[in-house]
Design an enzyme around this catalytic site. Structure first.
Site, PDB file in Angstrom:
ATOM      1  N   ASP A  99     115.457  57.685 120.600  1.00  0.00           N
ATOM      2  CA  ASP A  99     114.111  57.708 120.034  1.00  0.00           C
ATOM      3  C   ASP A  99     114.138  56.912 118.722  1.00  0.00           C
ATOM      4  O   ASP A  99     113.925  55.698 118.726  1.00  0.00           O
ATOM      5  CB  ASP A  99     113.727  59.179 119.842  1.00  0.00           C
ATOM      6  CG  ASP A  99     112.321  59.378 119.322  1.00  0.00           C
ATOM      7  OD1 ASP A  99     111.488  58.487 119.538  1.00  0.00           O
ATOM      8  OD2 ASP A  99     112.047  60.421 118.708  1.00  0.00           O
ATOM      9  N   GLY A 101     116.912  56.543 117.142  1.00  0.00           N
ATOM     10  CA  GLY A 101     118.246  55.955 117.207  1.00  0.00           C
ATOM     11  C   GLY A 101     119.224  56.603 116.237  1.00  0.00           C
ATOM     12  O   GLY A 101     120.408  56.273 116.222  1.00  0.00           O
TER      13      GLY A 101
HETATM   14  P1  5GP Z   1     116.845  60.135 117.835  1.00  0.00           P
HETATM   15  O1  5GP Z   1     118.007  60.538 116.970  1.00  0.00           O
HETATM   16  O2  5GP Z   1     117.102  58.900 118.666  1.00  0.00           O
HETATM   17  O3  5GP Z   1     115.572  60.038 117.052  1.00  0.00           O
HETATM   18  O4  5GP Z   1     116.521  61.340 118.786  1.00  0.00           O
HETATM   19  C1  5GP Z   1     117.364  61.749 119.719  1.00  0.00           C
HETATM   20  C2  5GP Z   1     117.061  63.153 120.136  1.00  0.00           C
HETATM   21  O5  5GP Z   1     115.719  63.582 119.850  1.00  0.00           O
HETATM   22  C3  5GP Z   1     117.187  63.233 121.625  1.00  0.00           C
HETATM   23  O6  5GP Z   1     118.520  63.507 121.997  1.00  0.00           O
HETATM   24  C4  5GP Z   1     116.221  64.349 121.982  1.00  0.00           C
HETATM   25  O7  5GP Z   1     116.876  65.579 121.941  1.00  0.00           O
HETATM   26  C5  5GP Z   1     115.146  64.296 120.910  1.00  0.00           C
HETATM   27  N1  5GP Z   1     113.943  63.599 121.382  1.00  0.00           N
HETATM   28  C6  5GP Z   1     113.507  62.378 121.035  1.00  0.00           C
HETATM   29  N2  5GP Z   1     112.377  62.039 121.688  1.00  0.00           N
HETATM   30  C7  5GP Z   1     112.097  63.085 122.479  1.00  0.00           C
HETATM   31  C8  5GP Z   1     111.051  63.341 123.448  1.00  0.00           C
HETATM   32  O8  5GP Z   1     110.149  62.556 123.730  1.00  0.00           O
HETATM   33  N3  5GP Z   1     111.129  64.554 124.079  1.00  0.00           N
HETATM   34  C9  5GP Z   1     112.090  65.472 123.819  1.00  0.00           C
HETATM   35  N4  5GP Z   1     112.034  66.603 124.511  1.00  0.00           N
HETATM   36  N5  5GP Z   1     113.080  65.251 122.949  1.00  0.00           N
HETATM   37  C10 5GP Z   1     113.087  64.067 122.289  1.00  0.00           C
END
Ligand code: 5GP
Length: 173
Positions: A99, A101
């Site tokens: 998302d 990252g």
């Molecule tokens: P990042 O560190 O890339 O922002 O987020 C990673 C984590 O955020 C993912 O492993 C997930 O658990 C959560 N996440 C990000 N986007 C979504 C989404 O659209 N739905 C859900 N359920 N979790 C998300």
């Protein structure tokens, strides 16, 4: 509350077979250590490794950058580490979604410092609209729109991980 189907079970399963074929090709003749990132990647990891025909060792890690709501807290916590030494091993991280990252950029650095022979990432989903930290995804399931998705391992406040499809969570509907 209504859940709208975004990626059907059929579509997911056929894409995962394609990804597994790519992985089988790239790691031919090698052994692979798969590190699934809990909790979200448990279903993707299980379905993906079922189609691998190379020798696989499976480990899990838990890291989170989200609270219970639908927005990022921007904080990363490593809650559970792998048990095995990955020095000189070919490692493939399996993640549910990239998302912002943040999770993967920090996790990748942490694992790289342990001296694996190679380190690659398979992510089930990628939301390019929200990317803030550069992450190279070597094997990608689906690129998706900027929507909060649930199911197929992904939760909303701990629920809906068991759904065999990916849905869009519409609060209040
Ligand atoms: P990042 O560190 O890339 O922002 O987020 C990673 C984590 O955020 C993912 O492993 C997930 O658990 C959560 N996440 C990000 N986007 C979504 C989404 O659209 N739905 C859900 N359920 N979790 C998300």
């Amino acid at each position: 509350m209504a859940i709208e189907v975004y990626l059907s079970e059929e579509k997911i399963q056929s894409r995962i077979k394609e990804l597994a074929n790519e992985i089988n090709e790239q790691y031919k003749g090698k052994e692979l250590t798969v590190i699934g990132v809990l909790n979200g990647a448990f279903m993707f990891t299980a379905d993906l490794i079922r189609h691998l025909n190379i020798p696989v060792t499976l480990e899990f890690m838990s890291a989170s950058s989200y609270g219970d709501g639908t927005t990022s807290s921007g904080k990363l916590e490593i809650n559970l580490d792998i048990k095995k030494d990955i020095k000189d091993k070919h490692v493939l991280i399996t993640e549910d979604i990239v998302d912002t990252g943040l999770t993967l950029s920090v996790l990748r650095k942490d694992l790289e410092a342990r001296g694996p022979a190679s380190l690659k990432l398979a992510s089930f989903l990628f939301k390019p609209a929200r990317l803030e930290h550069k992450v190279d995804i070597d094997f990608l399931g689906f690129e998706i729109e900027d929507k909060f998705v649930i199911g197929y391992g992904l939760d909303f406040a701990g629920r809906y991980r068991e759904l065999p499809y990916v849905g869009i969570y519409n609060e209040g509907k």
